[in-house]
Design a protein around this motif. Structure first.
Motif, PDB file in Angstrom:
ATOM      1  N   TYR A  16       5.458   5.751  -0.555  1.00  0.00           N
ATOM      2  CA  TYR A  16       4.819   6.938   0.172  1.00  0.00           C
ATOM      3  C   TYR A  16       3.754   6.738   1.684  1.00  0.00           C
ATOM      4  CZ  TYR A  16       4.560   8.259  -4.639  1.00  0.00           C
ATOM      5  OH  TYR A  16       5.211   8.623  -6.096  1.00  0.00           O
ATOM      6  N   PRO A  17       5.557   6.657   2.738  1.00  0.00           N
ATOM      7  CA  PRO A  17       4.617   5.947   3.931  1.00  0.00           C
ATOM      8  C   PRO A  17       3.443   6.574   4.384  1.00  0.00           C
ATOM      9  CG  PRO A  17       7.016   6.995   4.044  1.00  0.00           C
ATOM     10  CD  PRO A  17       6.069   7.827   2.556  1.00  0.00           C
ATOM     11  N   LEU A  18       2.618   6.171   4.820  1.00  0.00           N
ATOM     12  CA  LEU A  18       1.232   6.267   5.482  1.00  0.00           C
ATOM     13  C   LEU A  18       1.298   7.390   6.681  1.00  0.00           C
ATOM     14  CD1 LEU A  18      -0.941   2.792   5.113  1.00  0.00           C
ATOM     15  CD2 LEU A  18      -1.030   4.764   3.112  1.00  0.00           C
ATOM     16  N   THR A  44      -0.285  -4.569   3.169  1.00  0.00           N
ATOM     17  CA  THR A  44       0.832  -5.774   3.719  1.00  0.00           C
ATOM     18  C   THR A  44       1.737  -4.074   2.823  1.00  0.00           C
ATOM     19  OG1 THR A  44       1.424  -6.009   1.063  1.00  0.00           O
ATOM     20  CG2 THR A  44       0.407  -7.563   2.627  1.00  0.00           C
ATOM     21  N   GLN A  45       3.186  -3.775   3.381  1.00  0.00           N
ATOM     22  CA  GLN A  45       4.184  -3.429   3.810  1.00  0.00           C
ATOM     23  C   GLN A  45       5.446  -3.744   3.460  1.00  0.00           C
ATOM     24  OE1 GLN A  45       3.396   1.215   5.071  1.00  0.00           O
ATOM     25  NE2 GLN A  45       4.077  -0.394   6.366  1.00  0.00           N
ATOM     26  N   ASN A  46       5.916  -3.745   2.200  1.00  0.00           N
ATOM     27  CA  ASN A  46       7.807  -4.399   2.723  1.00  0.00           C
ATOM     28  C   ASN A  46       8.792  -3.500   3.151  1.00  0.00           C
ATOM     29  OD1 ASN A  46      10.271  -5.373   1.654  1.00  0.00           O
ATOM     30  ND2 ASN A  46       9.602  -6.160  -0.451  1.00  0.00           N
ATOM     31  N   LYS A  99      -3.777   9.864  -2.636  1.00  0.00           N
ATOM     32  CA  LYS A  99      -4.805  10.076  -2.914  1.00  0.00           C
ATOM     33  C   LYS A  99      -5.522   9.299  -3.149  1.00  0.00           C
ATOM     34  CE  LYS A  99      -4.345  11.223  -8.110  1.00  0.00           C
ATOM     35  NZ  LYS A  99      -4.128  12.065  -9.004  1.00  0.00           N
ATOM     36  N   THR A 100      -4.805   8.000  -3.661  1.00  0.00           N
ATOM     37  CA  THR A 100      -5.105   6.455  -4.085  1.00  0.00           C
ATOM     38  C   THR A 100      -5.401   5.520  -3.011  1.00  0.00           C
ATOM     39  OG1 THR A 100      -4.216   6.709  -6.357  1.00  0.00           O
ATOM     40  CG2 THR A 100      -5.065   4.428  -5.390  1.00  0.00           C
ATOM     41  N   GLN A 101      -4.094   6.016  -1.921  1.00  0.00           N
ATOM     42  CA  GLN A 101      -4.162   5.690  -0.361  1.00  0.00           C
ATOM     43  C   GLN A 101      -5.598   5.972   0.346  1.00  0.00           C
ATOM     44  OE1 GLN A 101      -0.400   6.908   1.807  1.00  0.00           O
ATOM     45  NE2 GLN A 101       1.191   5.189  -0.176  1.00  0.00           N
ATOM     46  N   ALA A 102      -5.718   7.529  -0.035  1.00  0.00           N
ATOM     47  CA  ALA A 102      -7.361   7.683   0.815  1.00  0.00           C
ATOM     48  C   ALA A 102      -7.904   7.364   0.337  1.00  0.00           C
ATOM     49  CB  ALA A 102      -7.216   9.826   0.521  1.00  0.00           C
ATOM     50  N   ILE A 113       1.119  -1.191  -0.047  1.00  0.00           N
ATOM     51  CA  ILE A 113       0.189   0.025  -0.201  1.00  0.00           C
ATOM     52  C   ILE A 113       0.545   1.849  -0.338  1.00  0.00           C
ATOM     53  CG2 ILE A 113      -0.093  -0.178   3.056  1.00  0.00           C
ATOM     54  CD1 ILE A 113      -3.127   1.242   2.179  1.00  0.00           C
ATOM     55  N   ASN A 114       2.421   0.745   0.213  1.00  0.00           N
ATOM     56  CA  ASN A 114       2.652   2.121   0.406  1.00  0.00           C
ATOM     57  C   ASN A 114       3.150   2.526  -0.810  1.00  0.00           C
ATOM     58  OD1 ASN A 114       4.561   0.226   1.042  1.00  0.00           O
ATOM     59  ND2 ASN A 114       6.256   1.101   2.470  1.00  0.00           N
ATOM     60  N   ARG A 115       3.380   1.911  -1.760  1.00  0.00           N
ATOM     61  CA  ARG A 115       4.253   2.051  -3.347  1.00  0.00           C
ATOM     62  C   ARG A 115       3.183   2.637  -4.344  1.00  0.00           C
ATOM     63  NH1 ARG A 115       8.432   0.629  -3.794  1.00  0.00           N
ATOM     64  NH2 ARG A 115       9.299  -1.427  -2.646  1.00  0.00           N
TER      65      ARG A 115
END
Length: 336
Positions: free
Chosen positions: A173-175, A163-165, A131-134, A125-127
């Protein structure tokens, strides 16, 4: 009176089902997943409590397989979304298209995106940009998608497992902390012991995986959510959860090591997650009430993504789990 008795008996049967189901679920998961018992247990607790999870682990540790297998056991619709830098919000929520009707007219038709499922695996999710995360996190909070002013409710139950690597952070793009707070747990998936790795290699190179037997469905999960919230918990245990969360916040009342190492602590959602998770854990353990062990067992997955360490912690080589260990030593255990 008869209706009350029937309701009580129904809830009692659901509680017994939850307790008995743990062994059945673990046996089904064991057909595919080797080891990772703690991570699996925490995911099951979040599923029974109705919370979302952040899963942290290196590549190749079967994070996707674990989530997909849990979805199959609970007979829930599963969708995997691979997050990339060019992913747009409409790619996950859906978009409107112009289509021609049978009478020759044209109209806008909303085409649902992959988020319209019961279990969403948001891979890395951090890639993807904020705006897509939101867009995803709005769906997590509101359980709905809005397009062109029209509200489209998501099918219940709805879970997001992101998931996060942890080893590749360049170009990510860290949350933000406010968005991380929406996840109930941060579950760590680590490398297996040697014997378990040998078992994985032997199993995956010698035969096909046994077919899984679905044990429940979405309506069962929704009933589990209702019963979990009705589990009684003493006020001093709720106060214990609140004290653990509030002790992570730097300030005059915080322990010295918190003021030295932590720049931002956990909010109210942390205490809510501790209490709700403890209720689900108690039912899975076959108890009808919450104990201090239920709360303290979930402190690490609840707090590790809600505590922001400062530069002093980095300079001292202190990890967030070490801060939580120190915190549990500092906060006195309440009486059972």
């Amino acid at each position: 009176m008869t209706a009350d008795v029937d309701a009580y008996e129904g809830e009692r049967r659901i509680v017994e089902t939850i307790h008995e189901s743990r062994g059945r679920i673990e046996r089904e998961l064991g057909k595919v997943i080797v080891g990772q018992r703690e991570a699996t247990h925490q995911l099951l607790i979040s599923l029974f409590a109705g919370g979302h999870c952040l899963i942290t682990g290196a590549p190749g540790l079967a994070k996707t397989l674990l989530v997909r297998t849990i979805a199959q056991v609970f007979h829930l619709q599963f969708q995997r979304i691979q997050f990339t830098p060019d992913l747009m919000p409409a790619d996950i929520t859906g978009t409107e298209i112009l289509e021609e009707t049978g009478d020759g007219r044209r109209r806008m038709q909303f085409v649902k995106g992959p988020i319209f499922a019961n279990v969403i695996l948001a891979d890395e999710i951090n890639r993807t940009p904020p705006k897509t995360q939101a867009a995803l996190l709005e769906a997590m909070q509101e359980h709905q998608v809005t397009a062109a002013g029209v509200r489209y409710p998501l099918e219940e139950p709805f879970f997001v497992l992101a998931t996060q690597n942890p080893i590749e952070m360049e170009g990510t793009y860290p949350l933000p902390e406010a968005q991380l707070d929406r996840f109930m747990f941060n579950v760590i998936v680590d490398y297996l012991p040697e014997d378990d790795e040998v078992a994985v290699v032997q199993r995956t190179t010698s035969r096909k995986t046994e077919p899984l037997e679905p044990l429940f469905d979405g309506q069962d999960v929704l009933r589990f959510h209702e019963v979990v919230r009705k589990v009684p918990i003493a006020e001093d245990l709720v106060r214990h959860a609140v004290r653990i969360a509030s002790a992570t916040r730097p300030g005059p009342q915080a322990p010295d090591f918190i003021n030295n190492w932590v720049s931002w602590g956990a909010g109210l959602r942390a205490a809510q997650s501790l209490v709700l998770g403890a209720k689900a854990r108690a039912l899975l353990e076959g108890r009808f009430h919450v104990t201090p062990d239920d709360i303290r067992a979930l402190v690490h997955p609840t707090l590790r993504h809600r505590i922001l360490l400062g530069y002093r912690a980095e300079a001292d080589g202190v990890a967030v789990d070490a801060v939580i260990d120190r915190l549990l030593e500092h906060i006195k255990r309440p009486h059972d």
